[in-house]
Enzyme design. Structure first.
Site, PDB file in Angstrom:
ATOM      1  N   HIS A   1      -5.472   2.878  -0.847  1.00  0.00           N
ATOM      2  CA  HIS A   1      -4.228   2.975  -0.062  1.00  0.00           C
ATOM      3  C   HIS A   1      -4.471   3.784   1.227  1.00  0.00           C
ATOM      4  CE1 HIS A   1      -0.082   3.572   0.969  1.00  0.00           C
ATOM      5  NE2 HIS A   1       0.417   3.310  -0.239  1.00  0.00           N
TER       6      HIS A   1
ATOM      7  N   GLU B   1      -4.440  -1.262   3.601  1.00  0.00           N
ATOM      8  CA  GLU B   1      -4.965  -0.989   2.269  1.00  0.00           C
ATOM      9  C   GLU B   1      -5.713  -2.214   1.748  1.00  0.00           C
ATOM     10  OE1 GLU B   1      -1.489   0.038  -0.044  1.00  0.00           O
ATOM     11  OE2 GLU B   1      -0.448   0.607   1.795  1.00  0.00           O
TER      12      GLU B   1
END
EC number: 5.1.3.15
Length: 299
Positions: free
Chosen positions: A175, A274
């Protein structure tokens, strides 16, 4: 809190690798988190032992390619806002109301290896295994490893080994929060022609056309993506490369961030790009199977 005692001497033998308290490095009140610092002639990175969470990566002579909120909270059990949180064994919200993005990003990982490589880079390996606490959230035995190699680029590798005895659905994402001078001016390339799932205000499916620009709230999953994306800004170009993951998630909350306590007005300073395998790219892990996700970021 520490899982370092067996590795203090080993870390001491690896030049440029040390562990400091977050209160010492970024300030704030105790107890804080333990931060691993990895530094060599090629670059510098920092990670928290909680979550094996990369906070920063700066190539020698360059700028920090990652972003952490000035309002980030360094507290046990709380994910740090920014850097590269590890989202697994599920991504996003859970249908049963369990913690969003899984438990790995707030669990305390162990250091299982550290070495200076012959090419001048430095490698540190972290691990997390199932426990009574994790089994209450995800009823499967596992071993997760996360390797970080610091050089002119940052190379990371996540390996998740399913040690349970039944197949399990699995999603994961690296992320990554990337630093940008102003998100409104960032241009993200490498997602042209990919299926897009827009999650703002519901689920809308389309095919992405052209470069991605952030206007207001942006929260989209791109499927079956090419290996490389670039983030182009006035500060330079950041390259994101992942040959073995199929999804990319691009996120910035826009003014919705004003209601997020550890973000608020600082949202223009980042964009998340991400890499992982989520939504339609979710996988099923058979007993004994492993999932692998790598990513390289460079300026």
């Amino acid at each position: 809190m520490s899982s370092l005692s067996a590795f203090d001497s080993r870390l001491a033998d690896v030049a440029g690798v040390s562990v400091v308290a977050s209160t010492e490095l970024v300030g704030g009140e105790g107890p804080g988190l333990q931060i691993v610092v990895i530094e060599n002639a090629l670059g510098r990175a920092t990670l928290t032992l909680q979550g094996a969470h990369v906070l920063s990566f700066t190539p020698a002579g360059g700028r920090d390619l990652l972003w952490v909120s000035p309002l980030a909270i360094y507290k046990p059990g709380k994910a740090v806002r920014g850097g590269i949180p590890l989202c697994l064994p599920w991504f996003g919200s859970h249908p049963d109301g369990l913690p969003a993005h899984g438990f790995a990003r707030t669990a305390l990982w162990s250091i299982v290896g550290a070495e200076a490589l012959t090419d001048g880079r430095t490698k540190v390996v972290f691990a997390l295994t199932d426990s009574e606490a994790t089994l209450k959230l995800w009823a499967h035995a596992f071993r997760f490893e996360f390797a970080v190699i610091v050089g002119k680029a940052l190379d990371v590798e996540l390996v998740a080994e399913h040690k349970g005895d039944v197949p399990v659905k699995f999603t994961a994402a690296l992320h990554s929060y990337f630093s940008v001078p102003n998100v409104a001016d960032a241009v993200i390339n490498g997602l042209e022609g990919c299926p897009r799932i827009d999650t703002v205000g519901g689920i809308t499916r389309s095919v992405n056309e052209g470069a991605v620009h952030i206007v207001g709230t942006h929260d989209s999953v791109y499927l079956d993506v090419p290996a490389e994306q670039t983030i182009v800004t006035s500060a330079g170009t950041t390259h994101v490369y992942s040959a073995d993951t199929r999804s990319a998630v691009v996120w910035n909350p826009g003014e919705q961030a004003l209601d997020i306590g550890d973000l608020k007005e600082h949202y223009p300073g980042f964009v998340c790009v991400e890499r992982g395998d989520v939504y339609d790219n979710a996988i099923e892990l058979a007993p004994g199977a492993s999932y692998r996700a790598t990513m390289t970021i460079s300026g």
